[in-house]
Design a protein around this motif. Structure first.
Motif, PDB file in Angstrom:
ATOM      1  N   PHE A  99       0.832  -1.203   0.000  1.00 58.94           N
ATOM      2  CA  PHE A  99       0.000   0.000   0.000  1.00 58.94           C
ATOM      3  C   PHE A  99       0.866   1.252   0.000  1.00 58.94           C
ATOM      4  O   PHE A  99       0.668   2.172  -0.797  1.00 58.94           O
ATOM      5  CB  PHE A  99      -0.941   0.011   1.202  1.00 58.94           C
ATOM      6  N   LYS A 100       1.849   1.308   0.907  1.00 56.40           N
ATOM      7  CA  LYS A 100       2.703   2.494   1.011  1.00 56.40           C
ATOM      8  C   LYS A 100       3.513   2.722  -0.263  1.00 56.40           C
ATOM      9  O   LYS A 100       3.627   3.856  -0.746  1.00 56.40           O
ATOM     10  CB  LYS A 100       3.651   2.341   2.210  1.00 56.40           C
ATOM     11  N   ASN A 101       4.085   1.654  -0.809  1.00 56.80           N
ATOM     12  CA  ASN A 101       4.904   1.790  -2.022  1.00 56.80           C
ATOM     13  C   ASN A 101       4.083   2.316  -3.190  1.00 56.80           C
ATOM     14  O   ASN A 101       4.519   3.212  -3.929  1.00 56.80           O
ATOM     15  CB  ASN A 101       5.533   0.444  -2.391  1.00 56.80           C
ATOM     16  N   VAL A 102       2.902   1.742  -3.367  1.00 58.71           N
ATOM     17  CA  VAL A 102       2.040   2.172  -4.474  1.00 58.71           C
ATOM     18  C   VAL A 102       1.560   3.601  -4.245  1.00 58.71           C
ATOM     19  O   VAL A 102       1.519   4.412  -5.181  1.00 58.71           O
ATOM     20  CB  VAL A 102       0.845   1.208  -4.634  1.00 58.71           C
ATOM     21  N   TYR A 103       1.200   3.919  -3.011  1.00 58.10           N
ATOM     22  CA  TYR A 103       0.760   5.283  -2.699  1.00 58.10           C
ATOM     23  C   TYR A 103       1.848   6.299  -3.029  1.00 58.10           C
ATOM     24  O   TYR A 103       1.598   7.305  -3.704  1.00 58.10           O
ATOM     25  CB  TYR A 103       0.366   5.390  -1.227  1.00 58.10           C
ATOM     26  N   MET A 104       3.058   6.053  -2.556  1.00 49.19           N
ATOM     27  CA  MET A 104       4.147   7.015  -2.765  1.00 49.19           C
ATOM     28  C   MET A 104       4.532   7.114  -4.236  1.00 49.19           C
ATOM     29  O   MET A 104       4.831   8.196  -4.741  1.00 49.19           O
ATOM     30  CB  MET A 104       5.348   6.614  -1.914  1.00 49.19           C
ATOM     31  N   TYR A 105       4.469   5.989  -4.930  1.00 45.09           N
ATOM     32  CA  TYR A 105       4.756   6.000  -6.370  1.00 45.09           C
ATOM     33  C   TYR A 105       3.707   6.823  -7.113  1.00 45.09           C
ATOM     34  O   TYR A 105       4.040   7.676  -7.944  1.00 45.09           O
ATOM     35  CB  TYR A 105       4.770   4.566  -6.893  1.00 45.09           C
TER      36      TYR A 105
END
Length: 363
Positions: free
Chosen positions: A54-60
């Protein structure tokens, strides 16, 4: 166990309110406050993987918005994200003690978290992953309310309590069926792996966490799924199907639904009443006979209405008001327990599934 059913009542989604719902949610969203990850994994490693994805996709996704020239042309941006760039990573709230496959517990816990967070200027994201129905079929959905809150997960009954609440509060919502191919296409771009294929298992990480991260990062939900014509049939779990009051007169009897808290064996019920009603029952020394009609042995136990455990001697059953409000603001859900004992064991309630019982006022 009663068969799960599709809502026969009018669902919360209203065709008339669709346009107003979208406009209202777009106007209220700025940044998402929390991301609640609720699973039946009972495994910290698995929950950590959902959180990291979730965090990786959000930040990307949020980063792509800041460099709009890199944003895929076919990926629609939410209206709010065109003017308000996501800057704050939502705080993560992990809940991973849902009993495996217990849809009733999942639905109640999701509802409890939503009510506990309350209303704020920033909406929340909820990723709910409880089997059955996570890794097969095409009924994975995105639900967005007119308050801006986002729910991502299977439409397997775990949204049942939320749908009952939205209906009671006249809260409109829009539903999207997640398109696995659209999610896979965007993951290939993010990972820079043209041959990436979403695995057939762990869709909580590879589909739902990804969809939630992209939406929180500013992607419009229709870019990841197909909007369903409202009213969309949210599957209602039996617990949320018929919330009712306990019988108030001696001799009256009603059926009701329970599931067990696996920590203490207390029983959550879909009976509700106001604190004033319970106080009147306690003054009247009300006693209820709870009967489990199915199984090898018919079981009946008497529960006395009371406020708290300390009012009962150890080993004695009590009927009391829990801390969770029902969809009616003035009422709370009734719970059954044994002081320093286990009501679930006494009535032989299944650990994974809820059951239908009867309650009769005998005094």
């Amino acid at each position: 166990m009663p068969e799960k059913k599709t809502a026969a009542k009018k669902p919360a989604a209203k065709t008339k309110a669709k346009t107003a719902s979208k406009q209202a949610s777009e106007a209220k969203i700025r940044h998402y406050h929390n991301c609640v990850i609720m699973t039946d994994f009972n495994c910290g490693t698995a929950n950590a993987q959902v959180e990291m994805r979730f965090k990786n996709v959000y930040m990307y996704t949020a980063g792509m918005l800041d460099e709009s020239k890199h944003f895929p042309k076919d990926l629609k941006i939410s209206e709010w994200a065109k003017t308000e760039r996501p800057k704050l990573v939502p705080s993560i709230i992990n809940i991973m003690d849902i009993p495996f496959g217990n849809i009733d517990s999942a639905a109640f816990s999701l509802y409890t978290c939503y009510r506990a967070l309350g209303k704020s200027t920033r909406p929340n994201v909820f990723i709910h992953v409880t089997d059955p129905g996570v890794g097969f079929g095409d009924d994975r959905c995105i639900l967005i309310t007119d308050e801006g809150n986002v729910f991502v997960g299977p439409n397997n009954g775990s949204l049942g309590m939320m749908a009952a609440y939205f209906h009671s509060r006249d809260i409109a919502y829009d539903m999207y069926r997640i398109d696995k191919e659209k999610v896979q296409k965007q993951e290939r771009i993010r990972m820079q792996q043209d041959g990436y294929i979403i695995p057939s298992t762990f869709h909580g990480r590879d589909i739902m966490a990804v969809a939630a991260g992209m939406i929180a990062g500013g992607v419009a939900p229709e870019a990841l799924g197909t909007e369903e014509a409202n009213p969309y049939p949210v599957m209602i779990n039996p617990f949320a199907g018929d919330i009712t009051m306990p019988p108030l007169r001696p001799g009256d009897k009603v059926p009701f639904y329970v599931y067990r808290d696996n920590t203490y064996g207390n029983l959550k019920t879909n009976l509700s009443c106001s604190p004033e009603t319970l106080t009147a029952l306690i003054k009247d020394n009300a006693v209820y006979k709870i009967t489990k009609p199915k199984g090898f042995i018919k079981r009946s136990i008497q529960f006395k209405a009371n406020h708290v455990f300390a009012d009962m001697t150890p080993g004695h059953p009590l009927l009391y008001l829990g801390s969770t409000f029902s969809p009616n603001w003035d009422e709370r859900f009734i719970e059954l327990a044994v002081n320093l004992g286990n009501a679930g064991d006494r009535l032989d309630i299944d650990h994974m599934h809820g059951e239908m019982l009867t309650i009769e006022r005998v005094q």
